[in-house]
Design an enzyme around this catalytic site. Structure first.
Site, PDB file in Angstrom:
ATOM      1  N   ASP A   1       6.370   8.032  -3.978  1.00  0.00           N
ATOM      2  CA  ASP A   1       6.044   7.870  -2.553  1.00  0.00           C
ATOM      3  C   ASP A   1       5.127   8.987  -2.075  1.00  0.00           C
ATOM      4  O   ASP A   1       4.175   8.750  -1.339  1.00  0.00           O
ATOM      5  CB  ASP A   1       7.316   7.853  -1.704  1.00  0.00           C
TER       6      ASP A   1
ATOM      7  N   ARG B   1      -2.734   6.774   0.550  1.00  0.00           N
ATOM      8  CA  ARG B   1      -2.864   5.894   1.720  1.00  0.00           C
ATOM      9  C   ARG B   1      -3.534   6.628   2.870  1.00  0.00           C
ATOM     10  O   ARG B   1      -4.332   6.048   3.606  1.00  0.00           O
ATOM     11  CB  ARG B   1      -1.470   5.404   2.158  1.00  0.00           C
TER      12      ARG B   1
HETATM   13  N1  URA Z   1       6.727   8.060   7.372  1.00  0.00           N
HETATM   14  C1  URA Z   1       6.907   7.928   6.053  1.00  0.00           C
HETATM   15  O1  URA Z   1       7.764   8.591   5.470  1.00  0.00           O
HETATM   16  N2  URA Z   1       6.142   7.056   5.373  1.00  0.00           N
HETATM   17  C2  URA Z   1       5.193   6.313   5.961  1.00  0.00           C
HETATM   18  O2  URA Z   1       4.533   5.533   5.293  1.00  0.00           O
HETATM   19  C3  URA Z   1       5.003   6.464   7.343  1.00  0.00           C
HETATM   20  C4  URA Z   1       5.796   7.346   8.016  1.00  0.00           C
END
Ligand code: URA
Ligand code: CA
Length: 442
Positions: free
Chosen positions: A161, A168
């Site tokens: 992530d 992103r």
């Molecule tokens: N907060 C997060 O942890 N991830 C996202 O994609 C957007 C906000």
């Protein structure tokens, strides 16, 4: 499998299988799938979306990409809470001790902040002596004995992530619901939650500007939780003005202590009761939200919530005397009122600008490694709908470093609007999403 084929599959609107998603996340994490292919996939997802099954598979794969915290030696149902972020949001500091006092084990992992104020850890570190450096053993022992412990986020929590979010951020693929929902939920799952209560903020000061988007994100996260066997509830709440009065680290600790004493901003208290009630319900500690709210109210009135906070501070090396004597927290050298320029009613308080002002005073980090001043920030004295007279303070600035004070004063002037006509108060709660239904209050 070839990444090329999977990008094309998603580009053409087809559904990726669990095996395909796991393969992608593994390859992206170990570097065998390059950033440019992952970026192309993120853009395909942006335009084509994902089914709730695909989103849940992506969440689980990202959660499993690094350490999975094992809380099996903590007794009871572990309920975690997450907010999508706002200004003056002190809920964690109030909720954690309050639900711990109700017997819900709170094994919390938190981060430091970037932007308007610090994160929960920075705020707690304004208490002299407080430390989040617990060994895993101490962490578990504290949760089992006093129902509450808090540690810093490990570096290896959902690394897929972390890597995807950075990508992103530079490829215009942040604001798409399946990717936001899986990003947030992957970290909650990796941190060991059995059940999750989400506070999805909406409004000018929030990530989700429109209520429609906020409900869609709320539902997407409940769907992921349900799919993965975690009871999940989302509350949709207002961020068209700062939640509480205080924006700043020690100032927010002080406000949390006030809230646990049944005082302070009514919105902060009301939101804590709503989120806390759902935490009790999911933990099996109350039959329904009304009974849970009454129980939490009682814990505030008897002082049991405040006592739980005191035990928690002491167990992590902090000076428990600050609970009864908040003046022992770091104090700014100077407090300057910001006066209203006309008689009337407060019609707008731009939350993001207030957050920026607190940061410029030194309460937040402009960069990841900037130092922060725990004492400074802003305390509102009025909220939207309040009457005000010319010259009366709208806010108090708590100042140490005056180098950007002129800029701050000008921004604060822009953040407030005062109308000659009466203005209604802002709503706080817009609705609740559970696995059974979406309830809208308006
Ligand atoms: N907060 C997060 O942890 N991830 C996202 O994609 C957007 C906000
Ligand atoms: Ca804040």
């Amino acid at each position: 499998m070839r990444m090329y084929d999977l990008i094309r599959k998603k580009r053409d609107g087809q559904t990726l299988s669990k095996q395909e998603i796991e393969w992608i996340v593994r390859g992206f994490t170990d570097g065998s799938i390059p950033d440019y292919q992952m970026s192309a996939l993120a853009m395909a997802i942006y335009f084509r979306g994902m089914t709730s099954r695909e989103t849940a598979d992506l969440t689980m794969a990202m959660a499993a990409s690094g350490d999975m915290v094992d809380l099996s030696s903590v007794e009871g149902i572990k309920v975690d809470k997450h907010s999508t972020g706002g200004v003056g949001d002190t809920t964690t500091l109030v909720l954690a001790p309050l639900v711990a006092a109700a017997g819900v084990p709170v094994a919390k992992m938190s981060g430091r902040g970037l932007g308007h104020t610090g994160g929960t850890i920075d705020k707690l570190e304004s208490i002299p002596g407080f430390s989040v450096e617990l060994t895993e053993e101490q962490f578990i022992r504290n949760v089992n004995t006093i129902q509450l412990a808090l540690i810093g986020q490990t570096a290896d929590l959902a690394p897929a992530d972390k890597k995807l979010y950075a990508l992103r951020d530079v490829t215009a693929t942040v604001d798409t619901i399946p990717l936001i929902a899986s990003s947030i939920m992957s970290k909650k799952l990796a941190a060991g939650a059995d059940a999750i209560v989400l506070d999805v903020k909406t409004g000018e000061g929030a990530f989700m500007k429109s209520r429609e988007e906020a409900f869609a994100l709320a539902k997407a996260m409940v769907d992921i939780g349900t799919e993965l066997g975690r009871k999940t509830v989302s509350v949709v709440s207002d961020m068209n003005q700062p939640l509480g009065y205080a924006v700043g680290n020690a100032l927010e600790v002080k406000e949390a202590i006030a809230a646990l004493n049944g005082k302070g901003a009514p919105e902060l208290r009301q939101l804590c009761l709503e989120l806390g009630a759902w935490m009790l319900v999911l933990a099996g500690r109350a039959p329904d939200r009304e009974a849970a709210k009454a129980q939490l109210q009682e814990l505030i009135e008897t002082g049991a919530g405040l006592q739980a906070f005191k035990r928690f501070v002491e167990a992590q090396g902090g000076d428990p005397a600050v609970i009864d004597h908040p003046e022992k927290l770091p104090q700014a050298k100077r407090i300057e009122p910001f006066p209203a320029e006309a008689d009337g009613y407060v019609s707008r308080i731009h939350a993001e600008t207030i957050g920026t002002c607190a940061m410029l005073l030194g309460a937040g980090r402009e960069r990841k490694d900037s130092p922060i001043d725990l004492a400074v920030g802003i305390v509102l004295t009025k909220k939207v709908g309040d009457p005000v007279r010319k010259g009366e303070p709208l806010a108090m600035l708590h100042i140490n470093d005056e180098s950007r004070l002129c800029e701050v004063r000008e921004l604060i002037r822009q953040a407030f609007s005062v109308s000659p006509q009466p203005v209604p108060r802002l709503p706080l709660l817009y609705g609740v999403v559970t696995s059974e239904k979406t309830e809208r209050f308006f």
